[in-house]
Motif scaffolding. Structure first.
Motif, PDB file in Angstrom:
ATOM      1  N   ASP A  93       0.846  -1.260  -0.110  1.00  0.00           N
ATOM      2  CA  ASP A  93      -0.058   0.085   0.060  1.00  0.00           C
ATOM      3  C   ASP A  93       0.691   1.320  -0.058  1.00  0.00           C
ATOM      4  N   PRO A  94       0.877   2.080  -1.016  1.00  0.00           N
ATOM      5  CA  PRO A  94       1.711   3.314  -1.060  1.00  0.00           C
ATOM      6  C   PRO A  94       1.363   4.214  -0.367  1.00  0.00           C
ATOM      7  N   ASN A  95       0.299   4.233   0.573  1.00  0.00           N
ATOM      8  CA  ASN A  95      -0.288   5.150   1.226  1.00  0.00           C
ATOM      9  C   ASN A  95       0.366   4.933   2.855  1.00  0.00           C
ATOM     10  N   GLY A  96       0.887   3.585   3.107  1.00  0.00           N
ATOM     11  CA  GLY A  96       1.207   3.335   4.150  1.00  0.00           C
ATOM     12  C   GLY A  96       0.060   2.659   5.295  1.00  0.00           C
ATOM     13  N   ALA A 138       5.733   7.099   2.896  1.00  0.00           N
ATOM     14  CA  ALA A 138       4.805   6.916   3.913  1.00  0.00           C
ATOM     15  C   ALA A 138       5.919   6.846   5.124  1.00  0.00           C
ATOM     16  N   PRO A 139       5.284   7.346   6.436  1.00  0.00           N
ATOM     17  CA  PRO A 139       6.017   7.091   7.533  1.00  0.00           C
ATOM     18  C   PRO A 139       6.106   5.854   7.949  1.00  0.00           C
ATOM     19  N   TYR A 140       6.941   5.585   8.919  1.00  0.00           N
ATOM     20  CA  TYR A 140       7.439   4.258   9.520  1.00  0.00           C
ATOM     21  C   TYR A 140       6.572   4.168  10.814  1.00  0.00           C
ATOM     22  N   PRO A 141       5.475   3.247  10.954  1.00  0.00           N
ATOM     23  CA  PRO A 141       4.763   3.198  12.306  1.00  0.00           C
ATOM     24  C   PRO A 141       5.600   2.351  12.862  1.00  0.00           C
ATOM     25  N   ILE A 142       5.496   2.657  14.291  1.00  0.00           N
ATOM     26  CA  ILE A 142       6.297   1.630  15.261  1.00  0.00           C
ATOM     27  C   ILE A 142       5.457   1.725  16.483  1.00  0.00           C
ATOM     28  N   VAL A 143       5.487   0.488  17.372  1.00  0.00           N
ATOM     29  CA  VAL A 143       4.940   0.378  18.582  1.00  0.00           C
ATOM     30  C   VAL A 143       5.571  -0.699  19.604  1.00  0.00           C
ATOM     31  N   PHE A 144       5.775  -0.366  20.706  1.00  0.00           N
ATOM     32  CA  PHE A 144       6.271  -1.175  21.551  1.00  0.00           C
ATOM     33  C   PHE A 144       5.444  -2.046  22.328  1.00  0.00           C
ATOM     34  N   ILE A 161       5.590  -1.668  10.323  1.00  0.00           N
ATOM     35  CA  ILE A 161       5.151  -2.183   9.199  1.00  0.00           C
ATOM     36  C   ILE A 161       5.793  -1.683   8.051  1.00  0.00           C
ATOM     37  N   ARG A 162       6.513  -2.209   7.127  1.00  0.00           N
ATOM     38  CA  ARG A 162       6.969  -1.794   5.866  1.00  0.00           C
ATOM     39  C   ARG A 162       5.925  -1.641   4.774  1.00  0.00           C
ATOM     40  N   ASN A 163       5.446  -0.719   4.408  1.00  0.00           N
ATOM     41  CA  ASN A 163       4.334  -0.710   3.650  1.00  0.00           C
ATOM     42  C   ASN A 163       4.489  -1.095   2.192  1.00  0.00           C
TER      43      ASN A 163
END
Length: 282
Positions: free
Chosen positions: A39-42, A224-230, A238-240
């Motif tokens: 997904d190019p939108n991330g 797209a931004p790199y989303p992260i969570v702990f 997730i790498r989109n």
């Protein structure tokens, strides 16, 4: 050998940390491939009830176990984005929260259905970048692509901000996460900046893109931004472009030394200081 003059490094030291690389790399410990469509939108990612919730721009929620096993796909949520990327996405464990680029605040149940009428909280940013959003100790924190930080109540009231976090900007959006002690801010190029609660930059890291490129990564397509969570121990992202779920447990400086002093030492502006390290390559 490190020599400090009278005007450098004044204060009291308990520990001395030496790195030859000020920008250590994050290497994924585990890669779960193709868990979501390209997904190019991330995507955005959040931890809810020990499950990973992944959100796209259309408001579709994907629910996974931490080992990348898909549990559920939830369509027709109220977490639909009006901008280029998914809404900023966070959870307090009870509700889900979304923040769109135009300041639209959305509070939903765990299935993405609004529990309150969405409202606008009086902030906005570029539609092409949007906000990153995280939850920490009773409040929501949003970051925009100019590195401005906002503190928001869980009822959608802007409490503080904009505050310059001093972190960085991102051309295609930013993300933010908390480990309970500090914030981690990400951009679209895989940079991660650790920032204390009072705005002090504590470190800078990178996802090891050069390694990922050798296999299945293409930087120009990751707009797209790199989303992260702990989850308290590990970090997930997730790498989109390829839809991979990456699990990180640690970062790796190339050379490092940490010395816990037998007792604190204090250096003043009347003193110089020399630190000598002997390294053995193993």
């Amino acid at each position: 050998v490190f020599n400090f003059d009278k005007n450098t490094a004044n204060g009291t030291f308990n520990t001395i940390l030496w790195l030859n690389d000020t920008n250590p790399d994050f290497f994924p410990d585990v890669v779960y491939r193709n868990v979501v469509p390209s997904d190019p939108n991330g995507y955005r990612i959040e931890l809810v009830d020990d499950y990973l919730y992944v959100l796209n721009k259309a408001g579709i929620l994907f629910k996974f176990t931490k080992d990348g096993t898909k549990i559920e796909e939830i369509n027709n949520t109220n977490l639909v984005a009006g901008g280029t990327h998914p809404v900023g996405f966070a959870s307090d464990g009870v509700f889900l929260y979304g923040l769109d680029y135009d300041g639209k605040f959305i509070k939903t149940d765990k299935n993405g259905i609004a529990v309150e009428t969405p409202k606008y909280i009086g902030i906005s940013t570029n539609a092409a970048t949007g906000y990153g959003l995280c939850f920490d100790r009773g409040y929501l924190y949003a970051i925009d692509s100019s590195a401005m930080l906002y503190k928001i109540s869980t009822s959608g009231i802007l409490l503080e901000g904009p505050t310059n976090s001093g972190a960085h900007s991102g051309y295609y959006g930013v993300g933010i996460a908390s480990d309970g002690a500090a914030f981690y801010m990400t951009d679209d190029e895989g940079t991660v900046i650790k920032v204390s609660k009072n705005g002090r930059i504590m470190g800078r890291f990178y996802f090891h893109i050069s390694l990922l490129m050798a296999f299945d990564y293409d930087i120009p397509k990751n707009y797209a931004p790199y989303p992260i969570v702990f989850d308290g121990r590990n970090m997930y992202s997730i790498r989109n472009y390829h839809g991979c779920l990456d699990k990180y447990s640690r970062y790796y400086p190339l050379w490092t030394a940490r010395t816990v002093l037998p007792r604190p030492i204090t250096k003043t502006s009347n003193q110089t200081m020399r630190i000598v390290y002997d390294f053995i390559r193993v």
